[in-house]
Write an enzyme that holds these catalytic residues in place. Structure first.
Site, PDB file in Angstrom:
ATOM      1  N   HIS A  18       0.843  -1.208   0.000  1.00  0.00           N
ATOM      2  CA  HIS A  18       0.000   0.000   0.000  1.00  0.00           C
ATOM      3  C   HIS A  18       0.879   1.260   0.000  1.00  0.00           C
ATOM      4  O   HIS A  18       0.605   2.225  -0.696  1.00  0.00           O
ATOM      5  CB  HIS A  18      -0.891   0.048   1.257  1.00  0.00           C
ATOM      6  CG  HIS A  18      -1.943  -1.017   1.322  1.00  0.00           C
ATOM      7  ND1 HIS A  18      -2.016  -1.922   2.347  1.00  0.00           N
ATOM      8  CD2 HIS A  18      -2.970  -1.304   0.487  1.00  0.00           C
ATOM      9  CE1 HIS A  18      -3.054  -2.724   2.154  1.00  0.00           C
ATOM     10  NE2 HIS A  18      -3.651  -2.383   1.032  1.00  0.00           N
ATOM     11  N   LYS A  42     -15.324  -7.708   5.411  1.00  0.00           N
ATOM     12  CA  LYS A  42     -14.290  -8.643   5.863  1.00  0.00           C
ATOM     13  C   LYS A  42     -14.170  -8.597   7.379  1.00  0.00           C
ATOM     14  O   LYS A  42     -14.266  -7.525   7.974  1.00  0.00           O
ATOM     15  CB  LYS A  42     -12.925  -8.268   5.275  1.00  0.00           C
ATOM     16  CG  LYS A  42     -12.867  -8.268   3.773  1.00  0.00           C
ATOM     17  CD  LYS A  42     -11.459  -7.892   3.341  1.00  0.00           C
ATOM     18  CE  LYS A  42     -11.449  -7.275   1.969  1.00  0.00           C
ATOM     19  NZ  LYS A  42     -10.139  -6.755   1.597  1.00  0.00           N
ATOM     20  N   ARG A  91      -2.342  -5.558  -8.390  1.00  0.00           N
ATOM     21  CA  ARG A  91      -1.226  -6.460  -8.122  1.00  0.00           C
ATOM     22  C   ARG A  91      -1.060  -7.506  -9.210  1.00  0.00           C
ATOM     23  O   ARG A  91       0.032  -7.885  -9.563  1.00  0.00           O
ATOM     24  CB  ARG A  91      -1.436  -7.175  -6.782  1.00  0.00           C
ATOM     25  CG  ARG A  91      -1.300  -6.258  -5.591  1.00  0.00           C
ATOM     26  CD  ARG A  91      -1.874  -6.912  -4.370  1.00  0.00           C
ATOM     27  NE  ARG A  91      -3.292  -7.204  -4.576  1.00  0.00           N
ATOM     28  CZ  ARG A  91      -4.026  -7.907  -3.769  1.00  0.00           C
ATOM     29  NH1 ARG A  91      -3.500  -8.436  -2.696  1.00  0.00           N
ATOM     30  NH2 ARG A  91      -5.306  -8.107  -4.036  1.00  0.00           N
ATOM     31  N   SER A 129      -3.136  -8.008   2.917  1.00  0.00           N
ATOM     32  CA  SER A 129      -3.236  -7.873   4.375  1.00  0.00           C
ATOM     33  C   SER A 129      -3.508  -9.238   5.008  1.00  0.00           C
ATOM     34  O   SER A 129      -2.975  -9.558   6.069  1.00  0.00           O
ATOM     35  CB  SER A 129      -4.344  -6.883   4.734  1.00  0.00           C
ATOM     36  OG  SER A 129      -4.052  -5.630   4.178  1.00  0.00           O
TER      37      SER A 129
END
Ligand code: COA
Length: 163
Positions: A18, A42, A91, A129
């Site tokens: 990030h 989430k 990504r 993450s």
């Protein structure tokens, strides 16, 4: 008109991937607001408040970068902030489909807000993450992949959970 961009996400927690996107985006915008989504579906390790505080600590040396949390639609939040840009990191090809859907829906909601995509640097393209949390939980080494304040907080969190 000042070029303001929102960098939204869950940031549970913020990683070097990030930060890589943020650092590069700083060359493009005068002001960047890192916006932590309060309504993420989430399950999170860190509270929204903890995530905001951690990011503030990590970016404290970066002029022109602010950190907040937001609720509701991202485009409405961007409108309230006077931001005409949203930053997203890509990504891998696997991110594309989701980002494409997000882009088209956001564009449908407000076509005047442009979403800018930056490719994540290759050394972070495998990061997420979730993978950081999993490796940390299992006592693996993640230094170099998360900023030092995050590393410290992850250690505290998982030591606490093990007790
Ligand atoms: N380096 C490392 N990891 C990265 C990364 C990078 N450059 N870019 C993304 N990731 C990871 C994140 O860590 C995250 O990992 P995780 O799934 O393990 O948590 C994952 O990629 C994607 O997360 P993120 O970029 O945080 O996006 P998100 O999908 O969690 O949230 C929002 C996307 C907040 C932009 C979106 O949900 C939103 O806008 N919500 C508000 C409501 C709304 O407007 N909805 C309608 C949208 S059309």
């Amino acid at each position: 008109m000042k070029k303001i961009a929102i960098y939204p996400g869950t940031f549970d927690p913020i990683t070097c991937g990030h930060l890589d996107i943020l650092k590069r985006a700083r060359t493009l915008f005068e002001k960047i607001i890192i916006a932590v989504n309060e309504d993420s579906p989430k399950e999170s390790l860190f509270t929204v408040q903890e995530r905001v505080e951690l990011i503030k600590e990590v970016v404290k040396e970066y002029p022109g970068v602010e950190v907040e949390s937001f609720r509701g639609l991202l485009v409405r939040y961007a409108e309230r902030k006077g931001a005409h840009f949203i930053i997203r990191g890509l990504r891998a090809i696997s991110d594309f489909e989701y980002e494409f859907q997000l882009n088209l829906m956001n564009r449908n909601l407000n076509p005047r807000i442009e979403i800018i995509y930056l490719m994540t640097s290759p050394e972070y393209s495998f990061l997420s993450s979730s993978i950081i949390k999993e490796v940390s939980r299992l006592q693996g080494e993640v230094s170099g992949l998360v900023p030092p304040p995050v590393l410290k907080k992850l250690k505290e969190k998982f030591n606490h959970l093990r007790r």
